[in-house]
Structure formats: structure tokens, C-alpha cells
Design a protein around this motif. Sequence first.
Motif, PDB file in Angstrom:
ATOM      1  N   ALA A 248       0.815  -1.214   0.000  1.00 47.77           N
ATOM      2  CA  ALA A 248       0.000   0.000   0.000  1.00 47.77           C
ATOM      3  C   ALA A 248       0.848   1.263   0.000  1.00 47.77           C
ATOM      4  O   ALA A 248       0.361   2.345  -0.385  1.00 47.77           O
ATOM      5  N   ALA A 249       2.091   1.176   0.396  1.00 46.42           N
ATOM      6  CA  ALA A 249       2.962   2.348   0.427  1.00 46.42           C
ATOM      7  C   ALA A 249       3.635   2.616  -0.916  1.00 46.42           C
ATOM      8  O   ALA A 249       4.385   3.587  -1.050  1.00 46.42           O
ATOM      9  N   SER A 250       3.389   1.779  -1.901  1.00 45.73           N
ATOM     10  CA  SER A 250       4.017   1.926  -3.216  1.00 45.73           C
ATOM     11  C   SER A 250       3.043   2.545  -4.205  1.00 45.73           C
ATOM     12  O   SER A 250       1.824   2.495  -4.038  1.00 45.73           O
ATOM     13  N   GLU A 251       3.597   3.122  -5.266  1.00 44.57           N
ATOM     14  CA  GLU A 251       2.787   3.748  -6.314  1.00 44.57           C
ATOM     15  C   GLU A 251       3.280   3.282  -7.682  1.00 44.57           C
ATOM     16  O   GLU A 251       4.478   3.339  -7.968  1.00 44.57           O
ATOM     17  N   ARG A 266       7.328  -0.020  -0.681  1.00 46.89           N
ATOM     18  CA  ARG A 266       7.632   1.395  -0.410  1.00 46.89           C
ATOM     19  C   ARG A 266       8.391   2.048  -1.580  1.00 46.89           C
ATOM     20  O   ARG A 266       9.385   2.732  -1.398  1.00 46.89           O
ATOM     21  N   SER A 267       7.910   1.818  -2.772  1.00 50.73           N
ATOM     22  CA  SER A 267       8.623   2.292  -3.962  1.00 50.73           C
ATOM     23  C   SER A 267       7.667   2.965  -4.933  1.00 50.73           C
ATOM     24  O   SER A 267       6.448   2.732  -4.913  1.00 50.73           O
ATOM     25  N   SER A 284      12.654   2.311  -3.427  1.00 54.81           N
ATOM     26  CA  SER A 284      13.341   2.724  -4.654  1.00 54.81           C
ATOM     27  C   SER A 284      12.419   3.528  -5.561  1.00 54.81           C
ATOM     28  O   SER A 284      11.188   3.529  -5.403  1.00 54.81           O
ATOM     29  N   ARG A 285      13.025   4.211  -6.530  1.00 56.94           N
ATOM     30  CA  ARG A 285      12.325   4.937  -7.579  1.00 56.94           C
ATOM     31  C   ARG A 285      12.813   4.381  -8.907  1.00 56.94           C
ATOM     32  O   ARG A 285      13.996   4.541  -9.256  1.00 56.94           O
ATOM     33  N   ARG A 299      17.411  -2.018  -3.758  1.00 57.42           N
ATOM     34  CA  ARG A 299      17.053  -1.356  -2.504  1.00 57.42           C
ATOM     35  C   ARG A 299      17.596   0.075  -2.508  1.00 57.42           C
ATOM     36  O   ARG A 299      18.753   0.301  -2.866  1.00 57.42           O
ATOM     37  N   ALA A 300      16.746   1.011  -2.068  1.00 62.54           N
ATOM     38  CA  ALA A 300      17.161   2.414  -1.909  1.00 62.54           C
ATOM     39  C   ALA A 300      17.895   2.913  -3.143  1.00 62.54           C
ATOM     40  O   ALA A 300      18.968   3.506  -3.061  1.00 62.54           O
TER      41      ALA A 300
END
Length: 355
Positions: A248-251, A266-267, A284-285, A299-300
Motif C-alpha cells: 500500500a505504500a508503493s505507487e 515502499r517504492s 526505490s524509484r 534497494r534504496a
Amino acid sequence: MKALVLSGGAGTRLRPFSYSMPKQLIPIVNKPVLEYAVENIVDLGVSDIAVIVGDRAAQITEALGDGSRFGARITPIHQDRPRGLAHCVELARPFLGDDDFVMYLGDNMLPEGITKIAEEFRADRPAAQIVVSKVPDPRAFGVAELDADGAVVGLEEKPNRPRSDLALIGVYFFTSAVHQAVAAIEPSARGELEITDAIQWLLTHGHGVKAGEYDGYWKDTGKADDVLECNRHLLGALNRRVDGDVDAASELVGPVVVEHGARVVRSRIVGPVVIGAGTLVEDSRIGPDTSIARDCVLRATQLTDSIVMAGASITQVPGLHGSLIGRSASIGPSDHAEAHHRLVVGDHTHVEVAA
């Protein structure tokens, strides 16, 4: 009709990758270039395919298998070293017999296929039908000269002063007449049997030679920049599909494929992007224009316009762009301070970059 796929070249322009893998297995949108070639051939209704292989034959065989998953039968033919395209025809003579055949360079990408040109060949059956495309600088290619009616009147291999802008792009259709031509020619100045010389022999001896112009997207994937450009092009047709897990924290933005078993944590992923099965993307992006193969860990990290091959790991890298990351490569932080990085990283290497 049969097919002859050439997959034995040294790939010097793609070093360091070609030290450890055939250049034809470089992935475009997570699929080896060679597979695209085989699929194009099967689309012609051709199922009997010979593949010329070099000293990395085992990797080619592992990638293609016996051809059954493509609906084909694949026969490997070993070439001890690169001796020219016409030499490949000579090696394959027992396999080809007297059948018509298509010869296809295994590092060429023609995503729109060659069905139309194959139909022209089957209808007219000239001794040879070459596939040509207009290029800005034809000096690096075999070049075809056509008359006003479009018939081939001459061929040159890498001419200093080209007589046309029509380059031979690595797909040829032949009848069995080509075997007589191959037997008649001599090695060129570079010590190879050139297919352009064989086709010129056919012309000189009164055989019909035609040209079919390919006006779709075409790329010789012999250099890193060409591989990345081709990856961008094919990603442009991507449709969104999420079979893996996205928290849920990712887009996810735009056309993003997350394959089964992949995880995004979380990415932010901006398509077009493909994330392979079993890969973890965390904090990550990623994207746009990026392909990440199976079983990778990111990662990161911020990564755009790049290809990451199977099993690679990238940690705490803030700005990778236009990069090719090899199989099982490991990229992580160091103490140096650099704001931007561009990498071409070979298989099983370890690279430290600024965190």
C-alpha cells in the motif's frame, strides 16, 4: 521453407557482456534478442530451424531448448570461429538440402516481423531476396544498388562511397541456387566468405535477385546504446499488468508490469517498466524505460532508462541512468562523492558507487 539463424559471432562491440554470454542472449524487455528472431521465423510458418552456434553453444541451447516451446524444431550447427555469413550457408548445406530458406542474423530486432517480404519471396521465388532499409550512414553495412524498377543491380560490403542508402539488414531469402554461388566465391580481404559476394555472383550469372524494403523499426543490437534504444522502443508498447505483490505504500504510474513472485515495497515505479519474477524492489524509484529481470534485488535505488539482467543486486545507488547491469552483478555504496553514474557492467562483477 527452412530457416538458418546465425548466432555464433564474437560480439566485440558488446564487451564485457560478450566475454561471458552470446550477444544474441542480451535481453530486450526481459527476453533474449534471439527469441524474437525465432518467433518472427515461426510466424512465417517455418518450423525447421538451424542455429549456427560458436563456443558458447551450451548457452544458446539452454535458452532455446529443442524449439518445442516455439512450435519449432531447432538444430544447432557448430562453427569453430566466425568465417563469414556465406560460410554459415556452406556449413548448413546438409540441413538445408535443396529447400528454400530464410537466413536471419540472430542479433537483429525487427519487431514488426517479415511476413510481407516472405510472401513476396514465396510468390516470385527469385534466387535471392534481400531485405533492405534506408539508413543515414550506410558505410557500416552491406549496401544494395537498385535500378529504376527496384531490381537489384549491385551489392557492396561496407563501401567508403555508398551508391545508395539501402542497407542489408540481416535477413535473406534464398532458393538452393545460392549453394552454387557459395561454392564459387573466394574469401574476402578479411578472410571471410561474404554473403554479399555470393549474391553478387548470382546477379553476375543471370539469376534473379530482388530487394524487399523493410520500413518498420529495425535495430542491430550490437552496441550497448542500441540495446537500450531498442528496449525503450519495445517498452513503448507495454500494457499494465500486476501479477506480483505491491504494498500500500508503493505507487505504480502508467504501464508497469510486475511479474508473478515479484515484490514492490515502499517504492514508486513510473512506466514503462517491467519487473521480473522473483525480484524485490524496495524503497526505490524506478523508471521510466527500464527492464528488470528475474531474481534481482533493488534497494534504496533510483534507476531510469536501463536494463538489469537476472540475479543482479543494486543497493543505495541514487542515480543510475542509461545503464546495462549484467547477470549476478552487485552494485553498492562507497565512500566517494559523485552525483551521477552511468554504467556498463559485465556479468558477476562488483562495483562500488557513491551513496
